[in-house]
Design an enzyme around this catalytic site. Structure first.
Site, PDB file in Angstrom:
ATOM      1  N   GLY A 245       5.403   2.451   0.426  1.00 20.83           N
ATOM      2  CA  GLY A 245       6.155   3.008  -0.700  1.00 20.83           C
ATOM      3  C   GLY A 245       5.593   2.551  -2.032  1.00 20.83           C
TER       4      GLY A 245
ATOM      5  CB  SER B 146      -0.868  -0.001   1.254  1.00 20.55           C
ATOM      6  OG  SER B 146      -0.028   0.183   2.379  1.00 20.55           O
ATOM      7  CE  LYS B 147      -1.307   6.496  -3.000  1.00 14.75           C
ATOM      8  NZ  LYS B 147      -0.735   7.493  -3.839  1.00 14.75           N
ATOM      9  NE  ARG B 148       0.411   0.627   6.370  1.00 18.59           N
ATOM     10  CZ  ARG B 148       0.895  -0.571   6.701  1.00 18.59           C
ATOM     11  NH1 ARG B 148       1.951  -0.683   7.441  1.00 18.59           N
ATOM     12  NH2 ARG B 148       0.290  -1.662   6.290  1.00 18.59           N
TER      13      ARG B 148
END
Ligand code: GLU
Length: 463
Positions: free
Chosen positions: A241, A237-239
């Site tokens: 990277g 996920s975005k978390r």
């Protein structure tokens, strides 16, 4: 071997790294076999598809160096073609019109579930011989029994019992083809020999093979690459990277680092980590693809990026860092200055953003240079000031301000004064850049020039 591959993104978002890796694999396989690599925009979802995403995907493909052959294909421009193939299936009796409503189909699925079966359409309209009608879709007749078996390039042999499938919709009531139908028509029409895609599509493949068979067409080779996981093993996920390829560009990553990193993240050649693009093209033949999901590791990506930054000619690095230096607010810098800065800091930065940030103390005039108070308190004391003052005189009188000359001059100064480097170097570094960082002292002074070097020492002497 004749190899034609394709990358088929849906323009419902930017090119994320999972998609980028798939595209790279497809591109490499085609280039390895001197084949063709096509790009197809799967834009049939009119609500979610956007031109800006297509533009962004194309920009990322170009940035990554993934050139495609021939014209871009847009599925929305091929609706007639899909209809022709659906008609062929209707005419040969392999497909039929279905007038069941969504509610009716939902009820059939519930009924199947209640009987402990997979939710499925029960074939209600199969033998009713409906013609085209308002609200009618077209379904493919699924064989009554048998297995679909295929040898996946990544996952090995996959076998699915047709009892797990049902009469799938190939053309919706609005006349548009479903994903599986359009993909089969396109892959066949474009002469695709190898379909490499994310394994979120692996359950579609038996369905697509059924369509190939119903049309009497030979199916391509399939390869389903596992998804990329976050460093903690959870879905990326975005978390973690997981971002668009374009965001890595903005972060100051080099495309060759991202390509190298992503390829290695699902393919191996012994334990080699660093591959030039030429080497990848030479080695990547579609084998050694890893069937298990890999974890994304930002540190390793940055390590590779640092490697590629060091490997670039300084002039090229300067060209690449220029927009980042502008963004950092340094104004226009001459080529020579930018190259000088790159030479000073290239070994110490992991990204172009870090590299540009490292320039700052070099470009801030002495009077405005921020000095780290703690470092000053530790390094700038009466005895170090006295040493700096003597060094200043030597520097002021030096006939040359070339780095090599300054290095010699500094070494002699230290030796002649009976000092150790530790007794003067940290103080000089503090005077020159304001903190304990940067490059070789003689390189820093050579870059700053005599006037600025002396001005910085002078300012420190007032502390
Ligand atoms: N358009 C599909 C996607 O973006 C790709 C389908 C395929 O490669 O067959 O997931």
């Amino acid at each position: 071997m004749n190899v034609v591959t394709r990358f088929a993104p849906s323009p419902t978002g930017h090119l994320h790294i999972g998609g980028a890796r798939t595209a790279i694999f497809c591109w490499l396989l085609a280039r390895h076999f001197n084949g063709q690599f096509h790009l197809r925009i799967e834009d049939t979802d009119l609500l979610r598809s956007k031109q800006e995403y297509t533009d962004s995907i194309l920009a990322s493909m170009r940035w990554l160096g993934l050139s495609w052959d021939g014209e871009l294909t847009y599925q929305t421009q091929r609706m007639d073609l899909y209809r022709q193939y659906v008609n062929r299936l209707l005419e040969s009796g392999q497909a039929y019109w279905c007038t069941c409503t969504t509610e009716e189909v939902d009820a059939m699925r519930e009924q199947a579930k209640a009987m402990g079966l997979k939710p499925r359409y029960n074939g209600h309209c199969r033998e009713l011989h409906h013609g085209p009608a308002e609200g009618a879709c077209v379904r493919l007749k699924c064989p009554a029994e048998g297995k679909i078996v295929f040898d996946d390039m990544v996952k090995g042999r996959i076998s699915v019992d047709v009892s797990e499938l049902d009469d799938m919709v190939i053309q919706r009531a609005d006349g548009t083809p479903t994903y599986n139908m359009a993909v089969v028509v396109d892959d066949y029409e474009m002469g695709i020999t190898h379909v490499i895609r994310g394994d979120d599509h692996v359950s579609n493949t038996p369905r697509q093979i059924l369509i190939y068979r119903a049309l009497g067409l030979k199916e391509p080779v399939f390869g389903h690459v596992p998804m990329i996981l976050g460093s903690d093993g959870a879905k990326l996920s975005k978390r973690h990277g997981a971002r668009a390829a374009s965001e890595y560009e903005k972060d100051g990553l080099l495309p060759q680092a991202l390509v190298n990193y992503l390829v290695r993240l699902g393919w191996s050649h012994g334990d080699q980590e660093i591959f030039s693009l030429e080497e990848l093209v030479e080695l990547f033949d579609g084998t050694h693809l890893n069937p298990s999901a890999a974890r994304f590791d930002t540190n390793k990506l940055q390590w590779l990026n640092a490697h590629y930054m060091r490997a670039l000619p300084v002039a090229e690095l300067a060209r690449l860092v220029r927009p980042f230096a502008l963004e950092a607010g340094y104004g226009e810098l001459s080529e020579a200055r930018l190259e000088g800065l790159c030479a000073l800091f290239r070994d110490r930065a992991k990204t172009l953003v870090e590299l540009a940030a490292a320039f700052k103390p070099m470009l801030t005039p002495a009077a405005e240079l921020p000095y780290d108070e703690k470092v000053v308190a530790k390094q700038i004391r009466p005895e170090t000031k006295e040493r700096l003052e003597r060094l200043r005189a030597v520097l002021a009188a030096s006939p040359s301000f070339e780095a090599a000359h300054l290095e010699q001059l500094f070494n002699s100064f230290v030796a002649d004064s009976g000092l150790t480097f530790k007794e003067i170097a940290p103080a000089l570094r503090t005077a020159l850049v304001g903190f304990m960082g940067g490059s070789h002292l003689h390189d820093i002074m050579a870059f700053l020039g005599r006037e600025e070097t002396l001005a910085r020492i002078d300012r420190t002497l007032t502390f």
